[in-house]
Design an enzyme around this catalytic site. Structure first.
Site, PDB file in Angstrom:
ATOM      1  N   GLY A   8       2.565  -1.323  -3.979  1.00 26.62           N
ATOM      2  CA  GLY A   8       1.961   0.022  -4.048  1.00 26.62           C
ATOM      3  C   GLY A   8       2.900   0.994  -4.746  1.00 26.62           C
ATOM      4  O   GLY A   8       2.846   2.202  -4.518  1.00 26.62           O
ATOM      5  N   SER A  10       3.022   2.187  -7.620  1.00 30.08           N
ATOM      6  CA  SER A  10       2.473   3.178  -8.555  1.00 30.08           C
ATOM      7  C   SER A  10       1.641   4.237  -7.826  1.00 30.08           C
ATOM      8  O   SER A  10       1.107   5.145  -8.456  1.00 30.08           O
ATOM      9  CB  SER A  10       1.573   2.468  -9.576  1.00 30.08           C
ATOM     10  OG  SER A  10       0.625   1.678  -8.879  1.00 30.08           O
ATOM     11  N   GLY A  11       1.516   4.124  -6.509  1.00 27.70           N
ATOM     12  CA  GLY A  11       0.691   5.081  -5.764  1.00 27.70           C
ATOM     13  C   GLY A  11       1.455   6.350  -5.416  1.00 27.70           C
ATOM     14  O   GLY A  11       2.634   6.496  -5.783  1.00 27.70           O
ATOM     15  N   TYR A 129     -11.274  -0.152   6.825  1.00 28.32           N
ATOM     16  CA  TYR A 129      -9.884   0.211   6.475  1.00 28.32           C
ATOM     17  C   TYR A 129      -9.036   0.164   7.745  1.00 28.32           C
ATOM     18  O   TYR A 129      -7.953  -0.419   7.784  1.00 28.32           O
ATOM     19  CB  TYR A 129      -9.885   1.612   5.859  1.00 28.32           C
ATOM     20  CG  TYR A 129      -8.534   2.234   5.638  1.00 28.32           C
ATOM     21  CD1 TYR A 129      -7.770   1.906   4.529  1.00 28.32           C
ATOM     22  CD2 TYR A 129      -8.022   3.178   6.536  1.00 28.32           C
ATOM     23  CE1 TYR A 129      -6.523   2.487   4.319  1.00 28.32           C
ATOM     24  CE2 TYR A 129      -6.785   3.767   6.341  1.00 28.32           C
ATOM     25  CZ  TYR A 129      -6.034   3.414   5.230  1.00 28.32           C
ATOM     26  OH  TYR A 129      -4.803   4.007   5.024  1.00 28.32           O
ATOM     27  N   HIS A 172      -8.205  14.015   0.125  1.00 28.70           N
ATOM     28  CA  HIS A 172      -7.835  14.507   1.445  1.00 28.70           C
ATOM     29  C   HIS A 172      -7.798  16.023   1.414  1.00 28.70           C
ATOM     30  O   HIS A 172      -8.033  16.650   0.374  1.00 28.70           O
ATOM     31  CB  HIS A 172      -6.486  13.907   1.840  1.00 28.70           C
ATOM     32  CG  HIS A 172      -6.558  12.418   2.041  1.00 28.70           C
ATOM     33  ND1 HIS A 172      -5.741  11.530   1.376  1.00 28.70           N
ATOM     34  CD2 HIS A 172      -7.367  11.663   2.828  1.00 28.70           C
ATOM     35  CE1 HIS A 172      -6.043  10.291   1.747  1.00 28.70           C
ATOM     36  NE2 HIS A 172      -7.019  10.349   2.631  1.00 28.70           N
ATOM     37  N   LYS A 180      -9.745  23.121  -5.579  1.00 24.19           N
ATOM     38  CA  LYS A 180     -10.860  24.062  -5.467  1.00 24.19           C
ATOM     39  C   LYS A 180     -10.411  25.486  -5.801  1.00 24.19           C
ATOM     40  O   LYS A 180     -11.072  26.206  -6.550  1.00 24.19           O
ATOM     41  CB  LYS A 180     -11.456  23.987  -4.060  1.00 24.19           C
ATOM     42  CG  LYS A 180     -12.943  24.275  -4.080  1.00 24.19           C
ATOM     43  CD  LYS A 180     -13.545  24.102  -2.728  1.00 24.19           C
ATOM     44  CE  LYS A 180     -14.374  22.843  -2.650  1.00 24.19           C
ATOM     45  NZ  LYS A 180     -15.138  22.780  -1.402  1.00 24.19           N
TER      46      LYS A 180
HETATM   47  P1  NDP Z   1      -2.485   5.182  -3.429  1.00 21.78           P
HETATM   48  O1  NDP Z   1      -3.959   4.984  -3.533  1.00 21.78           O
HETATM   49  O2  NDP Z   1      -1.875   6.342  -4.120  1.00 21.78           O
HETATM   50  O3  NDP Z   1      -1.745   3.867  -3.956  1.00 21.78           O
HETATM   51  C1  NDP Z   1      -2.225   2.596  -3.662  1.00 21.78           C
HETATM   52  C2  NDP Z   1      -1.286   1.581  -4.249  1.00 21.78           C
HETATM   53  O4  NDP Z   1      -1.767   0.274  -3.933  1.00 21.78           O
HETATM   54  C3  NDP Z   1      -1.191   1.656  -5.785  1.00 21.78           C
HETATM   55  O5  NDP Z   1       0.130   1.387  -6.197  1.00 21.78           O
HETATM   56  C4  NDP Z   1      -2.115   0.535  -6.212  1.00 21.78           C
HETATM   57  O6  NDP Z   1      -1.808   0.002  -7.502  1.00 21.78           O
HETATM   58  C5  NDP Z   1      -1.828  -0.488  -5.130  1.00 21.78           C
HETATM   59  N1  NDP Z   1      -2.895  -1.477  -5.074  1.00 21.78           N
HETATM   60  C6  NDP Z   1      -4.202  -1.279  -4.766  1.00 21.78           C
HETATM   61  N2  NDP Z   1      -4.886  -2.437  -4.911  1.00 21.78           N
HETATM   62  C7  NDP Z   1      -3.977  -3.366  -5.311  1.00 21.78           C
HETATM   63  C8  NDP Z   1      -4.067  -4.765  -5.640  1.00 21.78           C
HETATM   64  N3  NDP Z   1      -5.229  -5.436  -5.560  1.00 21.78           N
HETATM   65  N4  NDP Z   1      -2.939  -5.406  -6.027  1.00 21.78           N
HETATM   66  C9  NDP Z   1      -1.753  -4.751  -6.106  1.00 21.78           C
HETATM   67  N5  NDP Z   1      -1.597  -3.451  -5.797  1.00 21.78           N
HETATM   68  C10 NDP Z   1      -2.711  -2.767  -5.417  1.00 21.78           C
HETATM   69  O7  NDP Z   1      -2.142   5.179  -1.895  1.00 21.78           O
HETATM   70  P2  NDP Z   1      -0.983   5.992  -1.143  1.00 21.78           P
HETATM   71  O8  NDP Z   1       0.258   5.926  -1.946  1.00 21.78           O
HETATM   72  O9  NDP Z   1      -1.546   7.289  -0.738  1.00 21.78           O
HETATM   73  O10 NDP Z   1      -0.826   5.125   0.183  1.00 21.78           O
HETATM   74  C11 NDP Z   1       0.257   4.205   0.373  1.00 21.78           C
HETATM   75  C12 NDP Z   1       0.199   3.668   1.781  1.00 21.78           C
HETATM   76  O11 NDP Z   1       0.294   4.742   2.709  1.00 21.78           O
HETATM   77  C13 NDP Z   1      -1.093   2.927   2.104  1.00 21.78           C
HETATM   78  O12 NDP Z   1      -0.794   1.765   2.832  1.00 21.78           O
HETATM   79  C14 NDP Z   1      -1.877   3.923   2.944  1.00 21.78           C
HETATM   80  O13 NDP Z   1      -2.748   3.273   3.820  1.00 21.78           O
HETATM   81  C15 NDP Z   1      -0.757   4.640   3.657  1.00 21.78           C
HETATM   82  N6  NDP Z   1      -1.097   5.998   4.135  1.00 21.78           N
HETATM   83  C16 NDP Z   1      -1.441   6.970   3.233  1.00 21.78           C
HETATM   84  C17 NDP Z   1      -1.769   8.241   3.697  1.00 21.78           C
HETATM   85  C18 NDP Z   1      -2.162   9.339   2.743  1.00 21.78           C
HETATM   86  O14 NDP Z   1      -2.438  10.466   3.218  1.00 21.78           O
HETATM   87  N7  NDP Z   1      -2.200   9.100   1.435  1.00 21.78           N
HETATM   88  C19 NDP Z   1      -1.733   8.580   5.119  1.00 21.78           C
HETATM   89  C20 NDP Z   1      -1.323   7.484   5.969  1.00 21.78           C
HETATM   90  C21 NDP Z   1      -1.024   6.241   5.472  1.00 21.78           C
HETATM   91  P3  NDP Z   1      -2.522   0.642  -8.829  1.00 21.78           P
HETATM   92  O15 NDP Z   1      -1.916   2.004  -9.024  1.00 21.78           O
HETATM   93  O16 NDP Z   1      -2.164  -0.292  -9.918  1.00 21.78           O
HETATM   94  O17 NDP Z   1      -3.984   0.701  -8.526  1.00 21.78           O
END
Ligand code: NDP
Length: 308
Positions: A8, A10-11, A129, A172, A180
């Site tokens: 993850g 890149s998230g 989820y 969120h 907005k």
């Molecule tokens: P994002 O949606 O920003 O990032 C999701 C990440 O998962 C990306 O890097 C994405 O890669 C990767 N991913 C998704 N599908 C695949 C796949 N099939 N194979 C490999 N990688 C994959 O999520 P967040 O950063 O917000 O969340 C990170 C963690 O924190 C999660 O586990 C989430 O449940 C948890 N969390 C988040 C909260 C929030 O408010 N955001 C609150 C509480 C927990 P790509 O970019 O390539 O798609």
């Protein structure tokens, strides 16, 4: 052998680790599809990490969850199963996985304590989820029991910050408010929000997560999940006012009381983290973090996730 591999990467959360752990291996879905066991094993063979921080997940707001119950289930259960199984097979010393306080039962006792996580159905809007995250906790616990794997799980509450998803239909609370207000100002129109703005929520700045994760990597070795969020509460209305002040928004803010406001409070209990020695002063200041996020959004707009 590499020190730390972060799925993850890149998230929103993954990106926040880059300044704290510049030498970690950051994995996105473009590098390896974690739903595919073969690709996961290829990844582990290539990097041979000592420690893994597993953040990858299919994440979404209410709409995305409701419209994709099946694919959210499949993607998340496969990713989690493959990643933890590979951690076991490749003898990873420690793995930290990410849960969320939104996976707690719909009918919980507040504040949310870790022991309640499996005590009832999650809210219907995100149940697959939530159940896949709960299974991640079960997988970590059972691998510790049978194989002695040091797998731990943390539960953040609502996160916000740079690189968030600003899609209005599926974001969120904080990114939705920022977009907005900003776009209402650009269009010189009033900004409308659902409900009365009274509900109180807890928020943690995403840039705190790498520090807390490293703290847990050093200090936590228990099968029980641990809540890690900042438990200061703030009313939605107050956030709207702060964002509106930041953007010097002069039009009207309208609260549509015909629409639901949501539950008044959903507090979580982070006393386990504090008892472990995490100083609450280490959480970022909410107001400063909100300003940082607004600044980043303004500069990046419209090239932000959920808009372009
Ligand atoms: P994002 O949606 O920003 O990032 C999701 C990440 O998962 C990306 O890097 C994405 O890669 C990767 N991913 C998704 N599908 C695949 C796949 N099939 N194979 C490999 N990688 C994959 O999520 P967040 O950063 O917000 O969340 C990170 C963690 O924190 C999660 O586990 C989430 O449940 C948890 N969390 C988040 C909260 C929030 O408010 N955001 C609150 C509480 C927990 P790509 O970019 O390539 O798609």
């Amino acid at each position: 052998m590499n020190e730390v591999l972060i799925t993850g990467g890149s998230g929103m959360v993954g990106a926040s680790f880059k300044s704290t752990l510049p030498n970690a291996i950051y994995i996105s879905s473009k590098d390896f599809d974690l739903r595919e066991k073969e690709q996961v094993y290829t990844m582990f063979a290539a990097y041979n990490p000592k420690r893994v921080i597993h953040l990858a997940s299919r994440v979404g707001g209410v709409l995305a969850n409701m419209n994709n119950l099946g694919s959210f289930y499949y993607d998340n259960i496969m990713m989690n199963t493959n990643v933890l199984e590979a951690c076991r097979v490749f003898k990873v010393e420690k793995a930290l996985s990410c849960l969320s306080t939104c996976i707690y039962p719909d009918k919980s006792t507040y504040p949310l304590t870790e022991d309640q996580i499996h005590n009832g159905s999650p809210h219907s809007s995100n149940y697959t989820y939530a159940y896949t995250k709960r299974m991640l906790e079960i997988q970590s616990r059972s691998y510790r029991h049978q194989y002695g794997c040091n797998f731990i799980c943390m539960s953040p509450n609502n996160l916000f910050g740079k690189y968030d998803n600003f899609d209005l239909e599926d974001s969120h609370v904080i990114p939705a408010i920022i977009r907005k207000i900003y776009e209402s100002k650009l269009k010189n129109k009033d900004a409308m929000f659902w409900g009365d703005g009274e509900p109180l929520r807890e928020f943690t700045y995403v840039e705190d997560i790498p520090h807390i994760s490293m703290f847990l990597m050093e200090n936590y070795d228990s099968p029980e999940p641990i809540n890690i969020g900042n438990t200061g509460e703030i009313a939605i209305r107050e956030i709207v006012n702060k964002v509106s002040d930041y953007f010097k928004f002069k039009n009207k803010i309208i609260w549509d009381r015909t629409k639901p406001s949501g539950r008044l409070r959903k507090p979580s209990d982070n006393s386990k983290l504090l008892n472990l020695g995490w100083d609450p002063k280490n959480y970022s200041d909410f107001d400063e973090s909100l300003v940082e996020t607004c600044k980043w959004f303004e500069k990046a707009y419209p090239k932000v996730r959920g808009i372009e």
